[in-house]
Write a protein that holds these residues in place. Structure first.
Motif, PDB file in Angstrom:
ATOM      1  N   ALA A 242      34.337  25.633  45.350  1.00  0.00           N
ATOM      2  CA  ALA A 242      32.985  25.970  45.810  1.00  0.00           C
ATOM      3  C   ALA A 242      32.393  26.955  44.812  1.00  0.00           C
ATOM      4  CB  ALA A 242      33.016  26.590  47.204  1.00  0.00           C
ATOM      5  N   ASP A 243      31.119  26.755  44.478  1.00  0.00           N
ATOM      6  CA  ASP A 243      30.467  27.634  43.500  1.00  0.00           C
ATOM      7  C   ASP A 243      30.481  29.090  43.943  1.00  0.00           C
ATOM      8  OD1 ASP A 243      29.970  25.437  41.990  1.00  0.00           O
ATOM      9  OD2 ASP A 243      27.933  25.124  42.774  1.00  0.00           O
ATOM     10  N   THR A 244      30.573  29.303  45.267  1.00  0.00           N
ATOM     11  CA  THR A 244      30.526  30.665  45.794  1.00  0.00           C
ATOM     12  C   THR A 244      31.914  31.304  45.854  1.00  0.00           C
ATOM     13  OG1 THR A 244      30.660  29.679  47.979  1.00  0.00           O
ATOM     14  CG2 THR A 244      28.471  30.258  47.214  1.00  0.00           C
ATOM     15  N   GLY A 245      32.948  30.590  45.426  1.00  0.00           N
ATOM     16  CA  GLY A 245      34.317  31.099  45.518  1.00  0.00           C
ATOM     17  C   GLY A 245      34.522  32.350  44.689  1.00  0.00           C
ATOM     18  N   GLU A 246      35.438  33.217  45.150  1.00  0.00           N
ATOM     19  CA  GLU A 246      35.659  34.460  44.414  1.00  0.00           C
ATOM     20  C   GLU A 246      36.812  34.358  43.418  1.00  0.00           C
ATOM     21  OE1 GLU A 246      36.315  37.545  47.260  1.00  0.00           O
ATOM     22  OE2 GLU A 246      37.864  36.451  48.317  1.00  0.00           O
ATOM     23  N   ASP A 247      37.517  33.228  43.409  1.00  0.00           N
ATOM     24  CA  ASP A 247      38.595  33.033  42.450  1.00  0.00           C
ATOM     25  C   ASP A 247      38.166  32.056  41.373  1.00  0.00           C
ATOM     26  OD1 ASP A 247      40.902  34.565  43.484  1.00  0.00           O
ATOM     27  OD2 ASP A 247      40.602  33.304  45.244  1.00  0.00           O
ATOM     28  N   THR A 248      38.776  32.200  40.179  1.00  0.00           N
ATOM     29  CA  THR A 248      38.499  31.259  39.114  1.00  0.00           C
ATOM     30  C   THR A 248      39.677  30.300  38.971  1.00  0.00           C
ATOM     31  OG1 THR A 248      37.204  32.924  37.979  1.00  0.00           O
ATOM     32  CG2 THR A 248      37.897  31.032  36.678  1.00  0.00           C
ATOM     33  N   VAL A 249      39.362  29.022  38.990  1.00  0.00           N
ATOM     34  CA  VAL A 249      40.370  27.978  38.845  1.00  0.00           C
ATOM     35  C   VAL A 249      40.259  27.422  37.430  1.00  0.00           C
ATOM     36  CG1 VAL A 249      41.120  25.708  39.655  1.00  0.00           C
ATOM     37  CG2 VAL A 249      40.176  27.365  41.280  1.00  0.00           C
ATOM     38  N   VAL A 250      41.400  27.342  36.740  1.00  0.00           N
ATOM     39  CA  VAL A 250      41.427  26.800  35.387  1.00  0.00           C
ATOM     40  C   VAL A 250      42.085  25.427  35.485  1.00  0.00           C
ATOM     41  CG1 VAL A 250      42.293  27.164  33.047  1.00  0.00           C
ATOM     42  CG2 VAL A 250      41.689  29.140  34.480  1.00  0.00           C
ATOM     43  N   THR A 426      41.264  19.622  27.417  1.00  0.00           N
ATOM     44  CA  THR A 426      40.507  20.870  27.336  1.00  0.00           C
ATOM     45  C   THR A 426      40.452  21.519  28.718  1.00  0.00           C
ATOM     46  OG1 THR A 426      39.178  19.909  25.588  1.00  0.00           O
ATOM     47  CG2 THR A 426      38.250  21.823  26.697  1.00  0.00           C
ATOM     48  N   LEU A 427      40.552  22.832  28.742  1.00  0.00           N
ATOM     49  CA  LEU A 427      40.505  23.554  30.017  1.00  0.00           C
ATOM     50  C   LEU A 427      39.070  23.865  30.428  1.00  0.00           C
ATOM     51  CD1 LEU A 427      43.429  26.151  29.614  1.00  0.00           C
ATOM     52  CD2 LEU A 427      43.479  23.897  30.718  1.00  0.00           C
ATOM     53  N   HIS A 428      38.820  23.730  31.718  1.00  0.00           N
ATOM     54  CA  HIS A 428      37.509  24.090  32.263  1.00  0.00           C
ATOM     55  C   HIS A 428      37.697  25.084  33.402  1.00  0.00           C
ATOM     56  CE1 HIS A 428      35.455  21.202  29.819  1.00  0.00           C
ATOM     57  NE2 HIS A 428      36.330  20.276  30.179  1.00  0.00           N
ATOM     58  N   LEU A 429      36.701  25.923  33.578  1.00  0.00           N
ATOM     59  CA  LEU A 429      36.762  26.921  34.643  1.00  0.00           C
ATOM     60  C   LEU A 429      35.876  26.491  35.801  1.00  0.00           C
ATOM     61  CD1 LEU A 429      36.464  30.272  32.617  1.00  0.00           C
ATOM     62  CD2 LEU A 429      38.435  28.788  32.949  1.00  0.00           C
ATOM     63  N   SER A 430      36.359  26.672  37.015  1.00  0.00           N
ATOM     64  CA  SER A 430      35.503  26.449  38.177  1.00  0.00           C
ATOM     65  C   SER A 430      35.820  27.522  39.209  1.00  0.00           C
ATOM     66  CB  SER A 430      35.702  25.046  38.742  1.00  0.00           C
ATOM     67  OG  SER A 430      37.072  24.733  38.825  1.00  0.00           O
ATOM     68  N   ARG A 431      35.005  27.580  40.264  1.00  0.00           N
ATOM     69  CA  ARG A 431      35.190  28.601  41.284  1.00  0.00           C
ATOM     70  C   ARG A 431      35.926  28.017  42.480  1.00  0.00           C
ATOM     71  NH1 ARG A 431      34.679  33.096  38.963  1.00  0.00           N
ATOM     72  NH2 ARG A 431      34.164  34.168  40.900  1.00  0.00           N
ATOM     73  N   GLY A 432      36.763  28.825  43.102  1.00  0.00           N
ATOM     74  CA  GLY A 432      37.507  28.336  44.248  1.00  0.00           C
ATOM     75  C   GLY A 432      37.718  29.415  45.305  1.00  0.00           C
ATOM     76  N   ILE A 433      38.043  28.956  46.503  1.00  0.00           N
ATOM     77  CA  ILE A 433      38.365  29.846  47.622  1.00  0.00           C
ATOM     78  C   ILE A 433      39.799  29.573  48.014  1.00  0.00           C
ATOM     79  CG2 ILE A 433      37.844  30.408  50.034  1.00  0.00           C
ATOM     80  CD1 ILE A 433      34.974  29.189  49.386  1.00  0.00           C
ATOM     81  N   GLU A 434      40.633  30.584  47.962  1.00  0.00           N
ATOM     82  CA  GLU A 434      42.038  30.384  48.299  1.00  0.00           C
ATOM     83  C   GLU A 434      42.181  30.182  49.804  1.00  0.00           C
ATOM     84  OE1 GLU A 434      44.734  33.583  47.317  1.00  0.00           O
ATOM     85  OE2 GLU A 434      46.312  32.577  48.450  1.00  0.00           O
ATOM     86  N   VAL A 435      42.760  29.048  50.192  1.00  0.00           N
ATOM     87  CA  VAL A 435      42.936  28.764  51.623  1.00  0.00           C
ATOM     88  C   VAL A 435      44.407  28.556  51.982  1.00  0.00           C
ATOM     89  CG1 VAL A 435      40.627  27.846  52.095  1.00  0.00           C
ATOM     90  CG2 VAL A 435      42.388  26.332  51.163  1.00  0.00           C
ATOM     91  N   GLY A 436      45.252  28.390  50.968  1.00  0.00           N
ATOM     92  CA  GLY A 436      46.674  28.196  51.255  1.00  0.00           C
ATOM     93  C   GLY A 436      47.508  28.743  50.114  1.00  0.00           C
ATOM     94  N   HIS A 437      48.750  29.094  50.443  1.00  0.00           N
ATOM     95  CA  HIS A 437      49.635  29.651  49.420  1.00  0.00           C
ATOM     96  C   HIS A 437      51.061  29.253  49.784  1.00  0.00           C
ATOM     97  CE1 HIS A 437      50.307  33.384  46.630  1.00  0.00           C
ATOM     98  NE2 HIS A 437      50.964  32.314  46.238  1.00  0.00           N
ATOM     99  N   VAL A 438      51.767  28.661  48.847  1.00  0.00           N
ATOM    100  CA  VAL A 438      53.193  28.399  49.056  1.00  0.00           C
ATOM    101  C   VAL A 438      53.956  29.248  48.049  1.00  0.00           C
ATOM    102  CG1 VAL A 438      52.959  26.101  50.073  1.00  0.00           C
ATOM    103  CG2 VAL A 438      53.095  26.313  47.589  1.00  0.00           C
TER     104      VAL A 438
END
Ligand SMILES: [Zn+2]
Length: 601
Positions: A242-250, A426-438
């Protein structure tokens, strides 16, 4: 299709489908009776989209800072998310338990976390003066439970989970359900006898999590996350994009490599180091201390500069060098030096270490600390560095010749367009919201709390643990962050409070009302949870509320279409309206739900 859930039966063989406890006879399916206090205006204290829209749609209300009540619509979405999680956990072989929220301090003292957890752990005393806390997580409680009753390798592996309210006393709770103090979580814990078993348990949960978020109808990535000193790929975060996410996903555009910013690896640059012609010269750079200032002042590009950062760690200060156009990755440095804490040094420390002021640090002549350098520094021929004195820099500095680097490694954050560490992509950056963690825990808790079993040879060993979390309420909020427009929420059908709203419109008319009632009943009989907007309101009011709440399909029953034996079917996402024969409405809704994902842009 898997992500269209039949709530009458549940998908698969799960018990407790909603239809068994609710029916169209209930008032809770009729808008005239349902508590849905929608708001026309954005609430003043809501900062993020999901918070605003959930308040406006009458799904939640704030009780106090970071603590929310779920109204009927919010509660329905939450229950649907819970049910998806429960079904996939059960299918993966996990067993549901329900653990206490109030926990005694002794267990936390045993694990060593009572003193280190910080103020997010809400501590209090009971009437007998015994110290307690509200559970922010349940490693201690579950480890205590298992150590009492599981003693032999024959009873392992074991995977237990619960869906429970958690409490974390966030200092600045905000963003509604995105970062509340009280929230709903699924937390699960695996116990294994062997490393291979622990890896299998981890893989099974990774797989189950992918199924959960796919069934929710969300766009997500499973990304490699920092696992601290454990290393390897034994920590994954599940990010809702989501564009509003506070984490950066590579993520890579070619292979399936994806990582969060803290973890994303950089492939070391290859190629020959260019020769440096000159020798280091000191130049005046009055007032220019930032990369930007120095670059402009000396008319050299940022990538020809070296940033020298002094970091304080619990084992003493270190200097870290990164190229001027790159960003330091503190987590990578922290893991490399194996420090518990790490932060940028204050001015006093910088002066003590370099002899110069903040903003003019450089590696030449820096004898008091270890110098760590990012791989990219190695391939710089001639660089500009700070001179360790006010208003001065050195030019024509050669990393190979003019200073000694103790360790070269990957110390910077990935940037848009970097090469993939796994392939030629090539790597791209996007925004994400963490909802799960293993996360593979290893024996941290079982050692500290003495959770041991006897192996086949009768030898006592600590159990190998993993922990697995899903933010249940946070996922509902993340679904809204990912799916909304200017009119309101666009719920993915699996998380929508109702999948269809039936809306009779126009002046009071018995035929219209009876038809709407019949469609509504037929939908429930056909396995589709529907809401009937039987309020005595203008069509505009009903339509606005339906859009705001984000119900995927709206069926409008009006006199004109009815004269032709038809009703209108409108898709909330595409906003397309089609006239459908009354007899084929159920079929049209089912087809629409099945095609929901493919119609998403
Ligand atoms: Zn790749």
């Amino acid at each position: 299709m898997r992500n269209v859930i039949d709530f009458r039966t549940g998908s698969g063989n799960s018990p407790g489908g909603i239809k068994r406890i609710q029916s169209y006879e209930d008032d809770s399916m009729r808008m005239s009776k349902l508590l849905v206090p929608t708001l026309k205006e954005d609430p003043a204290d809501a900062e993020v989209i999901s918070h605003k829209l959930m308040l406006r749609a009458g799904m939640i209300r704030k009780l106090t800072a970071g603590i929310y009540s779920y109204l009927p619509l919010g509660s329905r979405s939450l229950r649907k998310m819970e049910q998806i999680v429960r079904e996939e956990m059960n299918a993966a072989g996990a067993q549901e338990v329900f653990l206490p929220m109030v926990q005694p301090a002794e267990l936390w003292e045993e694990s060593g976390r009572w003193d280190v957890y910080g103020s997010e752990l809400l501590r209090f005393k009971d009437r007998h003066g015994r110290e307690c806390c509200l559970g922010p997580t349940h490693e201690e409680v579950i480890t205590d439970l298992v150590r009492r009753d599981v003693r032999s390798y024959r009873h392992l592996p074991l995977n237990l989970y619960q869906i429970q309210t958690k409490f974390r006393d966030e200092i600045r709770p905000r963003f509604g359900l995105m970062r509340g103090r009280e929230f709903m979580m699924k937390d699960g814990y695996s116990f294994d006898a062997t490393e291979e078993g622990a890896e299998q348990s981890y893989a099974a949960m990774w797989d189950a999590y992918r199924k959960v978020f796919a069934r929710c109808g969300l766009k997500f990535r499973a990304v490699e996350a920092d696992s601290g000193p454990i290393g390897g790929s034994f920590s994954h975060e599940f990010m809702v994009l989501a564009d509003t996410g506070e984490d950066t996903v590579v993520s890579c555009d070619t292979c399936d490599y994806a990582a969060n910013m803290e973890k994303a690896e950089i492939r070391p640059a290859s190629g020959n180091v260019p020769e440096t012609a000159g020798t280091p010269k000191k130049v005046a750079t009055p007032g220019a201390s930032s990369i930007e200032d120095v670059s402009r002042f000396l008319n050299v590009p940022p990538h020809a500069l070296i940033k020298t950062l002094i970091l304080k760690t619990d084992t003493g200060p270190v200097a870290v060098l990164v190229r001027g156009d790159h960003d330091l990755n503190e987590v990578k440095v922290k893991n490399f030096v194996n420090a518990g804490e790490i932060e940028l040094a204050d001015e006093r420390t910088i002066e003590a270490v370099t002899g110069g002021p903040l903003g003019f640090s450089g590696p030449v002549g820096l004898g008091k600390v270890k110098i760590l350098a990012d791989y990219a520094i190695r391939s710089m021929g001639s660089a500009v560095v700070g001179a360790n004195e006010r208003d001065a820099h050195l030019v024509e500095v050669s990393p190979a010749r003019d200073f000694t680097v103790d360790h070269y490694s990957d110390f910077r954050s990935a940037a848009e367009g970097d090469p993939c560490p796994r392939c030629e992509g090539t790597l791209h950056l996007s925004r994400g919201i963490e909802v799960g963690h293993v996360f593979k825990l290893g024996i941290k808790y079982s050692e500290a709390m003495n959770a041991r079993f006897l192996d086949a040879d009768g030898k006592e060993r600590p159990m190998i643990m993993g922990c697995y979390g899903i933010g249940v309420s946070r996922t509902v909020a993340a679904a809204i962050e990912q799916n909304h427009d200017q009119d309101g929420i666009i719920f993915p059908p699996p998380l929508a409070p109702f999948r269809v709203v039936v809306t009779p419109v126009g002046a009071k008319n018995a035929e219209v009302d009876e038809t709407a009632e019949k469609i509504y009943r037929d939908l429930w009989d056909g396995g589709i949870d529907a809401l009937l907007d039987d309020r005595d309101e203008r069509p505009g009011v009903k339509f606005k509320d339906a859009d705001l709440i984000g119900i995927p399909f709206r069926i409008t029953v009006g006199k004109k279409a009815l004269a032709e034996g038809k009703a209108e079917l409108r898709n909330r996402r595409t906003k397309e309206t089609v006239l459908v024969e009354l007899s084929s409405i159920l079929e049209a809704v089912k087809t629409g739900l099945e095609n929901w994902d493919s119609e998403a842009s």
